[in-house]
Design a protein around this motif. Structure first.
Motif, short mmCIF file in Angstrom:
data_model
loop_
_atom_site.label_atom_id
_atom_site.label_comp_id
_atom_site.label_asym_id
_atom_site.label_seq_id
_atom_site.Cartn_x
_atom_site.Cartn_y
_atom_site.Cartn_z
N GLU A 1 0.80 -1.22 0.00
CA GLU A 1 0.00 0.00 0.00
C GLU A 1 0.84 1.27 0.00
OE1 GLU A 1 -3.32 0.26 -0.28
OE2 GLU A 1 -3.29 -1.89 -0.61
N LYS A 2 2.15 1.16 0.12
CA LYS A 2 3.00 2.33 0.17
C LYS A 2 3.52 2.67 -1.22
CE LYS A 2 4.33 1.70 4.98
NZ LYS A 2 5.42 1.69 5.98
N TRP A 3 3.59 3.96 -1.49
CA TRP A 3 3.99 4.43 -2.82
C TRP A 3 5.30 5.21 -2.70
CZ3 TRP A 3 0.73 1.77 -5.64
CH2 TRP A 3 -0.56 1.56 -5.18
N ASN A 4 6.42 4.50 -2.76
CA ASN A 4 7.73 5.12 -2.63
C ASN A 4 8.46 5.11 -3.97
OD1 ASN A 4 7.07 5.25 0.04
ND2 ASN A 4 8.48 3.68 0.72
N CYS A 5 9.18 6.18 -4.25
CA CYS A 5 9.92 6.29 -5.50
C CYS A 5 11.04 5.26 -5.54
CB CYS A 5 10.50 7.69 -5.65
SG CYS A 5 11.50 7.92 -7.14
N MET B 1 -23.74 5.89 -3.42
CA MET B 1 -22.39 5.37 -3.21
C MET B 1 -21.95 5.63 -1.77
SD MET B 1 -20.33 6.22 -6.72
CE MET B 1 -18.94 5.22 -6.17
N LYS B 2 -21.13 4.74 -1.24
CA LYS B 2 -20.64 4.89 0.12
C LYS B 2 -19.58 5.98 0.17
CE LYS B 2 -21.44 0.10 1.59
NZ LYS B 2 -20.81 -1.14 2.09
N THR B 3 -19.52 6.66 1.31
CA THR B 3 -18.49 7.67 1.50
C THR B 3 -17.12 6.99 1.46
OG1 THR B 3 -19.94 9.00 2.89
CG2 THR B 3 -17.58 9.44 3.04
N LYS B 4 -16.26 7.48 0.60
CA LYS B 4 -14.94 6.86 0.45
C LYS B 4 -14.05 7.22 1.61
CE LYS B 4 -11.20 6.21 -2.90
NZ LYS B 4 -10.69 6.56 -4.24
N GLU B 5 -13.32 6.23 2.11
CA GLU B 5 -12.38 6.46 3.19
C GLU B 5 -10.95 6.39 2.66
OE1 GLU B 5 -13.16 3.68 6.31
OE2 GLU B 5 -14.68 4.97 7.23
N PHE B 6 -10.12 7.27 3.16
CA PHE B 6 -8.71 7.29 2.77
C PHE B 6 -7.88 6.89 3.99
CE2 PHE B 6 -11.03 10.35 0.22
CZ PHE B 6 -10.65 10.00 -1.07
N VAL B 7 -7.35 5.69 3.92
CA VAL B 7 -6.55 5.17 5.03
C VAL B 7 -5.10 5.53 4.80
CG1 VAL B 7 -5.89 3.11 6.32
CG2 VAL B 7 -8.18 3.26 5.29
N CYS B 8 -4.50 6.21 5.75
CA CYS B 8 -3.11 6.62 5.61
C CYS B 8 -2.22 5.39 5.55
CB CYS B 8 -2.69 7.52 6.77
SG CYS B 8 -0.99 8.11 6.63
N SER B 9 -1.32 5.36 4.58
CA SER B 9 -0.44 4.19 4.40
C SER B 9 0.73 4.20 5.37
CB SER B 9 0.09 4.17 2.96
OG SER B 9 0.82 5.36 2.68
N GLU B 10 0.90 5.30 6.12
CA GLU B 10 2.04 5.41 7.02
C GLU B 10 1.65 5.40 8.50
OE1 GLU B 10 5.25 5.50 6.13
OE2 GLU B 10 4.78 5.35 4.00
N ARG C 1 -8.55 15.86 0.25
CA ARG C 1 -7.67 17.02 0.41
C ARG C 1 -7.07 17.07 1.81
NH1 ARG C 1 -10.02 22.65 -1.54
NH2 ARG C 1 -9.91 21.47 -3.50
N VAL C 2 -7.89 16.75 2.82
CA VAL C 2 -7.40 16.74 4.20
C VAL C 2 -6.37 15.62 4.37
CG1 VAL C 2 -8.06 16.41 6.62
CG2 VAL C 2 -9.55 17.72 5.09
N TYR C 3 -6.64 14.46 3.76
CA TYR C 3 -5.69 13.35 3.83
C TYR C 3 -4.36 13.73 3.17
CZ TYR C 3 -3.48 8.92 2.49
OH TYR C 3 -2.58 7.90 2.28
N LYS C 4 -4.44 14.37 2.00
CA LYS C 4 -3.22 14.76 1.29
C LYS C 4 -2.40 15.76 2.12
CE LYS C 4 -1.58 16.49 -3.17
NZ LYS C 4 -1.98 16.99 -4.51
N ARG C 5 -3.11 16.70 2.77
CA ARG C 5 -2.43 17.68 3.62
C ARG C 5 -1.73 16.96 4.78
NH1 ARG C 5 -6.66 20.59 5.39
NH2 ARG C 5 -6.72 21.72 3.42
N HIS C 6 -2.44 16.03 5.41
CA HIS C 6 -1.85 15.26 6.52
C HIS C 6 -0.63 14.48 6.07
CE1 HIS C 6 -1.32 11.96 9.40
NE2 HIS C 6 -1.49 11.14 8.38
N PHE C 7 -0.75 13.80 4.94
CA PHE C 7 0.34 12.94 4.46
C PHE C 7 1.59 13.77 4.17
CE2 PHE C 7 2.80 10.47 1.46
CZ PHE C 7 2.67 9.17 1.93
N THR C 8 1.39 14.90 3.49
CA THR C 8 2.52 15.76 3.12
C THR C 8 3.25 16.27 4.36
OG1 THR C 8 1.41 16.44 1.09
CG2 THR C 8 3.21 17.84 1.87
N ILE C 9 2.48 16.74 5.34
CA ILE C 9 3.08 17.35 6.52
C ILE C 9 3.67 16.30 7.47
CG2 ILE C 9 2.56 18.67 8.62
CD1 ILE C 9 0.48 20.22 6.96
#
Length: 347
Positions: free
Chosen positions: A117-121, A226-235, A244-252
């Motif tokens: 589930e992790k997306w590393n370069c 449709m069900k509300t989509k959940e974004f589970v942090c991979s870290e 957008r909130v998930y992306k902000r959390h992940f970046t920071i």
């Protein structure tokens, strides 16, 4: 055929470096166009259904540039040897099987290592929120066309030219759907707001267009069930319902790509940092051209300008009452229609 594509074809033909496309549906098989969100399922599909490599089909979409390859579980197709990485695979093919790989030029591939589930370069180990974000970053490692006005790089020259047209033509802006040119970003925003045919986001179930992704997703939930989509942090264990909130959390929280203020606060974009800094500087550099009232932030000044206009841009879809300012519309909605989610109407 360029030497880089020649190299790429040898790698794909003689190793389990699985080529894939990445349009809009996850990892897409270059042979049969089946799509997979899970890289492990994609590799299983390739192993079971495409053990016999068809090079011409695999590279049919590669006119110039690099082919994307999943090299998570690399093995030699000739002798079944396990290969530690792409460089090891190239060395093995040259030394053990005498394949003619031109090491004086690029290998012609964009490598991806996708264990879960992790997306590393695969090149620099940077972390990303999704495969698409990782792909955009990986492309930057190979991009040869850099914008002279900013730091963005593009692999395809036509993408760079399109970027320059939209981002660096003075104050002018272009609507990418109808190609109309506007004298300012605000004028373009007004056009898009009032032109449903130019709205970017489309419901794949009914074809209705929306100006924002949030409105489209809300529509899918409310209209199509449709069900509300959940974004589970991979870290970490955190779960989000807003991308957008998930992306902000992940970046920071999980990358070094954030923007930090001297006070210690971190932000996911330079724009957010600039918006925050005025808290310290108390600067009010945005002046209303009508009444000269100063504002610390441009968006506040733009909202204020509507006071001097007769346009009633914000409409309550429940009672048809219209308002000049978004703030007045939101106050009305909360007072008279508290059961209606604001995000479902906030364009």
């Amino acid at each position: 055929m360029s030497n880089a594509i020649h190299n790429a074809k040898i790698i794909v033909r003689y190793t389990t470096a699985y080529p894939f496309k990445l349009p809009v549906r996850g990892m897409v098989c270059v042979y049969c166009s089946d799509a997979y969100d899970d890289p492990a399922l994609f590799r299983k599909h390739m192993s079971e259904h495409h053990a016999n490599v068809k090079i011409n089909i695999a590279f049919a979409h590669v006119f110039y540039g690099y082919i994307k390859i999943d090299c998570t579980d690399l093995k030699c197709r000739v002798c079944s040897a396990t290969l530690c990485n792409l460089d090891g695979a190239v060395e093995h093919l040259v030394d053990q099987h005498n394949h003619n790989i031109d090491l004086s030029c690029d290998l012609g591939v964009q490598p991806f290592i996708l264990p879960g589930e992790k997306w590393n370069c695969a090149i620099c180990e940077c972390k990303f929120i999704s495969l698409r974000a990782l792909s955009a970053h990986t492309m930057a490692h190979f991009a040869k066309h850099k914008c002279d006005s900013c730091e963005k790089s593009y692999f395809y020259l036509n993408r760079l030219e399109r970027h320059k047209q939209v981002a660096h033509i003075g104050e002018h802006r272009i609507c990418l759907r109808c190609k109309t040119t506007f004298e300012s970003l605000d004028a373009k925003k007004d056009h898009v707001h009032e032109s449903p045919l130019c709205w970017e986001y489309i419901c794949t179930l009914c074809g209705e267009r929306f100006p924002t992704m949030a409105l489209r997703d809300s529509h899918k939930i409310q209209v199509h069930g449709m069900k509300t989509k959940e974004f589970v942090c991979s870290e970490c264990p955190k779960v989000f319902t807003n991308r957008r909130v998930y992306k902000r959390h992940f970046t920071i929280a999980h990358t070094n790509e954030y923007f930090a203020c001297e006070c210690g606060k971190k932000f996911s974009s330079q724009f957010d940092l600039k918006e925050h800094i005025v808290v310290h500087t108390k600067e009010k550099s945005f002046i209303c051209t009508v009444c000269s009232k100063p504002f610390a932030r441009k968006n506040n000044m733009v909202q204020h300008m509507s006071v001097h206009s007769n346009q009633l841009k914000f409409e309550c879809v429940d009672c048809s009452k219209r308002f000049k300012q978004r703030s007045s519309w939101r106050t009305h909605m909360k007072s008279y229609h508290p059961d209606v989610p604001l995000k479902s109407h906030d364009n």
